[in-house]
Design a protein around this motif. Structure first.
Motif, PDB file in Angstrom:
ATOM      1  N   UNK A  46      -3.897  -4.402   0.362  1.00  0.00           N
ATOM      2  CA  UNK A  46      -3.450  -4.842  -0.951  1.00  0.00           C
ATOM      3  C   UNK A  46      -3.296  -6.358  -0.911  1.00  0.00           C
ATOM      4  N   UNK A  47      -3.564  -7.009  -2.021  1.00  0.00           N
ATOM      5  CA  UNK A  47      -3.415  -8.460  -2.122  1.00  0.00           C
ATOM      6  C   UNK A  47      -1.948  -8.807  -2.291  1.00  0.00           C
ATOM      7  N   UNK A  48      -1.452  -9.704  -1.456  1.00  0.00           N
ATOM      8  CA  UNK A  48      -0.032 -10.034  -1.430  1.00  0.00           C
ATOM      9  C   UNK A  48       0.160 -11.526  -1.666  1.00  0.00           C
ATOM     10  N   UNK A  91      -2.547  -4.420   4.959  1.00  0.00           N
ATOM     11  CA  UNK A  91      -2.456  -2.965   4.896  1.00  0.00           C
ATOM     12  C   UNK A  91      -1.115  -2.493   5.440  1.00  0.00           C
ATOM     13  N   UNK A  92      -0.714  -2.989   6.602  1.00  0.00           N
ATOM     14  CA  UNK A  92       0.551  -2.593   7.223  1.00  0.00           C
ATOM     15  C   UNK A  92       1.643  -3.621   6.946  1.00  0.00           C
ATOM     16  N   UNK A  93       2.841  -3.116   6.649  1.00  0.00           N
ATOM     17  CA  UNK A  93       4.023  -3.950   6.453  1.00  0.00           C
ATOM     18  C   UNK A  93       5.073  -3.530   7.484  1.00  0.00           C
ATOM     19  N   UNK A  99       8.872  -1.917   1.569  1.00  0.00           N
ATOM     20  CA  UNK A  99       8.482  -2.804   2.666  1.00  0.00           C
ATOM     21  C   UNK A  99       7.683  -3.993   2.149  1.00  0.00           C
ATOM     22  N   UNK A 100       6.803  -3.765   1.183  1.00  0.00           N
ATOM     23  CA  UNK A 100       6.013  -4.853   0.614  1.00  0.00           C
ATOM     24  C   UNK A 100       6.896  -5.830  -0.165  1.00  0.00           C
ATOM     25  N   UNK A 101       7.824  -5.318  -0.964  1.00  0.00           N
ATOM     26  CA  UNK A 101       8.735  -6.185  -1.711  1.00  0.00           C
ATOM     27  C   UNK A 101       9.593  -7.006  -0.744  1.00  0.00           C
TER      28      UNK A 101
END
Length: 302
Positions: free
Chosen positions: A158-160, A172-174, A247-249
């Motif tokens: 995912x684009x972050x 991909x992994x957080x 985790x992404x946030x």
């Protein structure tokens, strides 16, 4: 009329104001997905005070000797993302801890076990490929396969965006916070329930396991074949509907993060029907027990 027009123009020209902090105390965010998961945590908390933001109840309190803010994310990825970002905007968050239930995908694990994954990914951040027939699929020309596919489903990164990055990055992994994981590995002899209130007992006594991978997505999984795919493809121990989003946030906000997930079912791996309804309360209590012990051990940096 001119003065009114000028006032309106000036109003729209003002920069957007940041959300007002509701409480100045540095606190650990302790999140659960839905009500049965946070009953035990709220019952154990003291000095509780409630705030309502967009219909979400945030409870500031003291839990296991730590200043916390407890709240329900709601089930699924979008709810978890929204609620976590609200907490970060409205409170001074020193770390994020998720406490909840999940489906087990590692055959070595059993219902009631509590899993603390080292990293999380979204298995439904994916491309649904064109079906060519005969079990063959074609991705669009600009897409390359990143992870093993499940039929037409090709998971990918995912684009972050985050502060300090000139360009978005693909992830991909957080990862869970290293210091939090180290504290989780120091937990020993946390009492874990193996019988429900109705005296339905598990065949094996639950264990706490720190390490491995977890995956999250917008689907409730109760499918043995997909469970096998998740374990083989991602080396995942556990599957849920919120942790990777949180985790992404946490990553984009630079906040330490860890998730404690107790298995309420086996995501379709049971020999009979899904057992979440039977063991949900037991699993929720086991996760909450480990989280309270964790809070007493882990020391926030501020």
């Amino acid at each position: 009329m001119r003065s009114l027009l000028f006032a309106l123009l000036m109003l729209f020209a003002l920069p957007a104001q940041s959300a007002e902090r509701l409480d100045p105390t540095p606190r650990i965010a302790v999140i659960s997905a839905f009500a049965p998961e946070w009953v035990k945590l709220k019952a154990a908390a003291s000095d509780a005070r409630s705030f309502d933001v967009n219909g979400i109840e945030f409870v500031t309190a003291t839990l296991a000797g730590r200043k916390v803010v407890l709240f329900l994310s709601g089930i699924s990825m979008v709810n978890a993302t929204m609620a976590t970002q609200i907490a970060l905007d409205r409170f001074d968050i020193t770390g994020i801890v998720f406490s909840g239930i999940a489906g087990g995908v590692d055959p070595a694990l059993h219902i009631g076990d509590v899993v603390v994954a080292e990293q999380w990914a979204q298995y439904l951040e994916a491309t649904f490929a064109r079906d060519l027939g005969g079990g063959k699929y074609a991705l669009p020309p600009w897409k390359k396969p990143e992870q093993p596919n499940y039929g037409m489903i090709f998971p990918g990164s995912v684009e972050v965006r985050r502060a300090g990055l000139k360009q978005p990055e693909e992830k991909f992994w957080f990862a869970a916070d290293a210091g939090m994981l180290a504290a989780a590995r120091r937990l020993h002899d946390v009492p874990l329930a193996h019988c429900t209130a109705a005296n339905v007992c598990l065949d094996k006594k639950p264990r706490l396991l720190v390490g491995g991978n977890g995956v999250s997505g917008q689907a409730f999984v109760d499918n043995a074949d997909f469970r096998r795919y998740v374990f083989a493809s991602f080396k995942a121990q556990v599957l849920d509907m919120e942790s990777a989003a949180v985790a992404m946030v946490a990553y984009t906000n630079g906040a330490p993060f860890i998730a404690f997930r107790s298995l309420s079912d086996l995501a379709g791996g049971e020999s009979g029907g899904n057992e979440m309804a039977i063991f949900m309360a037991l699993a929720s209590d086991n996760s909450a027990s480990v989280v309270q012990r964790f809070l007493s051990v882990w020391q926030p940096l501020r």
